[in-house]
Design a protein around this motif. Structure first.
Motif, PDB file in Angstrom:
ATOM      1  N   TRP A  52       0.815  -1.283  -0.127  1.00  0.00           N
ATOM      2  CA  TRP A  52       0.040  -0.050   0.089  1.00  0.00           C
ATOM      3  C   TRP A  52       0.788   1.203  -0.023  1.00  0.00           C
ATOM      4  CZ3 TRP A  52      -4.772   0.925  -1.333  1.00  0.00           C
ATOM      5  CH2 TRP A  52      -5.662  -0.011  -1.263  1.00  0.00           C
ATOM      6  N   ALA A  53       2.046   1.001   0.657  1.00  0.00           N
ATOM      7  CA  ALA A  53       3.025   2.442   0.635  1.00  0.00           C
ATOM      8  C   ALA A  53       3.426   2.618  -0.873  1.00  0.00           C
ATOM      9  CB  ALA A  53       4.001   2.063   1.381  1.00  0.00           C
ATOM     10  N   ILE A  54       3.767   1.624  -1.316  1.00  0.00           N
ATOM     11  CA  ILE A  54       4.068   1.769  -2.929  1.00  0.00           C
ATOM     12  C   ILE A  54       3.153   2.411  -3.689  1.00  0.00           C
ATOM     13  CG2 ILE A  54       4.920   0.555  -5.071  1.00  0.00           C
ATOM     14  CD1 ILE A  54       6.453  -1.521  -3.093  1.00  0.00           C
ATOM     15  N   ILE A  55       1.879   1.843  -3.585  1.00  0.00           N
ATOM     16  CA  ILE A  55       0.696   2.417  -4.309  1.00  0.00           C
ATOM     17  C   ILE A  55       0.464   3.669  -3.798  1.00  0.00           C
ATOM     18  CG2 ILE A  55      -1.796   2.004  -4.681  1.00  0.00           C
ATOM     19  CD1 ILE A  55      -1.419  -0.820  -4.196  1.00  0.00           C
ATOM     20  N   SER A  56       0.696   4.070  -2.839  1.00  0.00           N
ATOM     21  CA  SER A  56       0.224   5.586  -2.301  1.00  0.00           C
ATOM     22  C   SER A  56       1.261   6.423  -2.597  1.00  0.00           C
ATOM     23  CB  SER A  56       0.332   5.369  -0.820  1.00  0.00           C
ATOM     24  OG  SER A  56      -0.711   4.714  -0.131  1.00  0.00           O
ATOM     25  N   THR A  57       2.610   6.046  -2.877  1.00  0.00           N
ATOM     26  CA  THR A  57       3.708   6.818  -3.380  1.00  0.00           C
ATOM     27  C   THR A  57       3.343   7.188  -4.854  1.00  0.00           C
ATOM     28  OG1 THR A  57       5.521   5.785  -2.158  1.00  0.00           O
ATOM     29  CG2 THR A  57       6.096   6.778  -3.830  1.00  0.00           C
ATOM     30  N   VAL A  58       2.878   5.993  -5.640  1.00  0.00           N
ATOM     31  CA  VAL A  58       2.323   6.464  -7.054  1.00  0.00           C
ATOM     32  C   VAL A  58       1.384   7.660  -6.991  1.00  0.00           C
ATOM     33  CG1 VAL A  58       1.461   5.665  -9.015  1.00  0.00           C
ATOM     34  CG2 VAL A  58       3.135   4.300  -7.919  1.00  0.00           C
ATOM     35  N   ALA A  59       0.292   7.568  -6.037  1.00  0.00           N
ATOM     36  CA  ALA A  59      -0.571   8.266  -6.157  1.00  0.00           C
ATOM     37  C   ALA A  59      -0.299   9.617  -5.821  1.00  0.00           C
ATOM     38  CB  ALA A  59      -1.840   7.791  -5.101  1.00  0.00           C
ATOM     39  N   LEU A  60       0.766   9.623  -4.643  1.00  0.00           N
ATOM     40  CA  LEU A  60       1.363  11.059  -4.365  1.00  0.00           C
ATOM     41  C   LEU A  60       2.043  11.792  -5.427  1.00  0.00           C
ATOM     42  CD1 LEU A  60       2.865  13.189  -2.177  1.00  0.00           C
ATOM     43  CD2 LEU A  60       4.587  11.466  -1.982  1.00  0.00           C
ATOM     44  N   PRO A 346      -1.940   8.725  11.564  1.00  0.00           N
ATOM     45  CA  PRO A 346      -1.519   8.815  10.293  1.00  0.00           C
ATOM     46  C   PRO A 346       0.035   8.551   9.795  1.00  0.00           C
ATOM     47  CG  PRO A 346      -2.561  10.926  11.186  1.00  0.00           C
ATOM     48  CD  PRO A 346      -2.485   9.960  12.277  1.00  0.00           C
ATOM     49  N   PHE A 347      -0.272   7.678   9.008  1.00  0.00           N
ATOM     50  CA  PHE A 347       1.286   6.966   8.204  1.00  0.00           C
ATOM     51  C   PHE A 347       1.548   5.884   9.014  1.00  0.00           C
ATOM     52  CE2 PHE A 347       0.867  11.491   6.911  1.00  0.00           C
ATOM     53  CZ  PHE A 347       0.502  11.285   5.322  1.00  0.00           C
ATOM     54  N   ASN A 354      -6.403   4.213   4.562  1.00  0.00           N
ATOM     55  CA  ASN A 354      -6.074   5.593   5.256  1.00  0.00           C
ATOM     56  C   ASN A 354      -4.620   5.887   4.826  1.00  0.00           C
ATOM     57  OD1 ASN A 354      -4.479   6.226   8.012  1.00  0.00           O
ATOM     58  ND2 ASN A 354      -6.671   7.309   7.917  1.00  0.00           N
ATOM     59  N   LEU A 355      -3.762   4.898   4.787  1.00  0.00           N
ATOM     60  CA  LEU A 355      -2.482   5.399   4.034  1.00  0.00           C
ATOM     61  C   LEU A 355      -2.582   6.002   2.846  1.00  0.00           C
ATOM     62  CD1 LEU A 355       0.528   5.481   4.286  1.00  0.00           C
ATOM     63  CD2 LEU A 355       0.625   3.224   3.456  1.00  0.00           C
ATOM     64  N   LEU A 356      -3.356   5.385   1.928  1.00  0.00           N
ATOM     65  CA  LEU A 356      -3.561   6.192   0.612  1.00  0.00           C
ATOM     66  C   LEU A 356      -4.330   7.476   0.721  1.00  0.00           C
ATOM     67  CD1 LEU A 356      -3.499   6.189  -2.389  1.00  0.00           C
ATOM     68  CD2 LEU A 356      -5.485   4.792  -2.575  1.00  0.00           C
ATOM     69  N   ALA A 357      -5.170   7.483   1.433  1.00  0.00           N
ATOM     70  CA  ALA A 357      -5.955   8.896   1.668  1.00  0.00           C
ATOM     71  C   ALA A 357      -4.964  10.060   2.099  1.00  0.00           C
ATOM     72  CB  ALA A 357      -7.096   8.946   2.699  1.00  0.00           C
ATOM     73  N   ASN A 358      -4.136   9.516   3.163  1.00  0.00           N
ATOM     74  CA  ASN A 358      -2.935  10.357   3.816  1.00  0.00           C
ATOM     75  C   ASN A 358      -2.110  11.120   2.623  1.00  0.00           C
ATOM     76  OD1 ASN A 358      -4.382  10.844   6.392  1.00  0.00           O
ATOM     77  ND2 ASN A 358      -3.334   8.801   7.080  1.00  0.00           N
ATOM     78  N   MET A 359      -1.677   9.763   1.898  1.00  0.00           N
ATOM     79  CA  MET A 359      -0.609  10.467   1.072  1.00  0.00           C
ATOM     80  C   MET A 359      -1.131  11.321  -0.053  1.00  0.00           C
ATOM     81  SD  MET A 359       2.228   9.174   1.562  1.00  0.00           S
ATOM     82  CE  MET A 359       3.350   8.601   0.322  1.00  0.00           C
TER      83      MET A 359
END
Length: 377
Positions: A52-60, A346-347, A354-359
């Motif tokens: 999810w952290a990798i996916i969230s980085t892409v979204a960021l 958060p994070f 939650n992680l994705l939304a925060n990113m």
């Protein structure tokens, strides 16, 4: 996007965010490798969070490339999408943690209420910008109340009291940033607290009926005195206090916390993850985490202060208000100074949505910061 904009990225904020994420992965590992590990893989939750952290980085990165003013132009569509997702939860949502808050897509489940916070920050910013200088009375705030109230009622219906409270915190922070009179906000806060306390009392006396589950009402009052129900609603708070108090200065050591490893702590990888830090890494570990979270909020406030227009100011204030309320509520409930509402850190806490939304929130902050001035050569 012009490559020169990347020179304006707030790399300190990014470093803080990823430090919190990595710290969180370590603690999630300790919290789940025995009690929550899936089958033969004791690090299943760590791996999922890392994905999810990798996916969230892409979204960021995607969010950073979008000019925040372009988001505002899509405000009507985003608001409609927000309501549609929340309605889908009511119709076909999955139950998890006592609330019907999830939408399933094959083996993946997402929580639309997490993304609703980002949607409301963007759309409310557009509304407040159009009403700048016209937020001086309760009547002026009525459109704001309606705008926020509709999705908030859908979230309360799940029921998800914690996220609904986050909506209130976001709204108050953005109203303040938009220039609403502080006295008016103070009156709103006092009136809201009075009505909330009075409503709970009236419900307990049988005069009215609040649309809340019994366990939610118990959570709202048990933090005052956990001994009222030490093996029921007060159990979580007592175990958390024992864990944090037993950690001392340096803690019992990673993977060595008895409350955590013996599964006395409830939801130790999500809601009560701060208790794991306090027990296993002590005051030093907890203070280190709080310093990182302080830097997160501080850099966000700095971005809000340097934003070049009211849109950037209010959007940044909304994101920071979201983070700040999550931090105060999550840490506060583990030491019994706030009611238990199931709000993650958060994070840091486990949870993909939650992680994705925060990113996405960090992406908005970076978009504002990168465009705070003309491109520098």
């Amino acid at each position: 996007m012009d490559r020169r904009l990347w020179k304006n990225v707030d790399f300190v904020l990014l470093a803080v965010v990823y430090a919190i994420i990595i710290y969180g992965l370590v603690i999630i590992s300790s919290a789940t490798h025995i009690t929550q590990g899936g089958g033969n893989n004791p690090y299943l939750y760590v791996e999922r969070q890392a994905i999810w952290a990798i996916i969230s980085t892409v979204a960021l990165l995607v969010m950073m490339t979008i000019h925040y003013e372009d988001l505002l132009r899509m405000s009507k569509y985003l608001y409609g999408l927000n309501l549609l997702l929340l309605l889908l939860v009511e119709i076909a949502g999955k139950v998890g943690g006592g609330a019907q808050s999830w939408l399933g897509f094959g083996s993946v489940a997402v929580q639309p209420s997490e993304f609703a916070k980002i949607f409301i920050i963007i759309t409310l910013s557009n509304l407040l910008a159009r009403k700048q200088g016209q937020l001086n009375s309760f009547r002026d705030l009525l459109p704001v109340a309606i705008h926020v109230g509709i999705p908030m009622l859908l979230i309360l219906a799940q029921p998800d009291l914690g996220t609904a409270l986050v909506f209130i915190a976001i709204t108050l922070g953005m109203l303040y940033a938009a220039g609403t009179r502080p006295l008016l906000l103070v009156i709103i806060i006092i009136t809201g607290l009075t009505l909330a306390i009075g409503g709970v009392w009236a419900h307990l006396q049988g005069y009215i009926h609040l649309p809340l589950k019994d366990y939610q009402l118990k959570r709202l009052i048990i933090f005052i005195n956990p001994d009222l129900d030490p093996v029921g609603a007060g159990y979580h708070v007592r175990q958390s206090q024992i864990a944090i108090g037993s950690g001392g200065l340096w803690g019992k050591g990673l993977y060595q916390g008895t409350q955590n490893q013996l599964n006395f702590l409830p939801e130790q990888h999500t809601d009560f993850i701060f208790s794991v830090v306090g027990e296993e890494l002590g005051f030093v570990g907890a203070a280190g985490l709080l310093i990182l979270l302080f830097l997160l909020v501080f850099r966000g406030l700095r971005i809000a202060a340097q934003a070049r227009d009211i849109y950037g100011v209010t959007m940044a204030a909304g994101v920071v208000s979201m983070y700040l309320f999550h931090i105060l509520e999550n840490v506060g409930m583990t030491i019994s100074i706030m009611p238990i509402t199931g709000i993650p850190l958060p994070f840091f806490s486990y949870g993909g949505s939650n992680l994705l939304a925060n990113m996405l929130g960090i992406g908005i902050l970076q978009s504002i910061y990168m465009r705070r001035q003309k491109i520098l050569f």
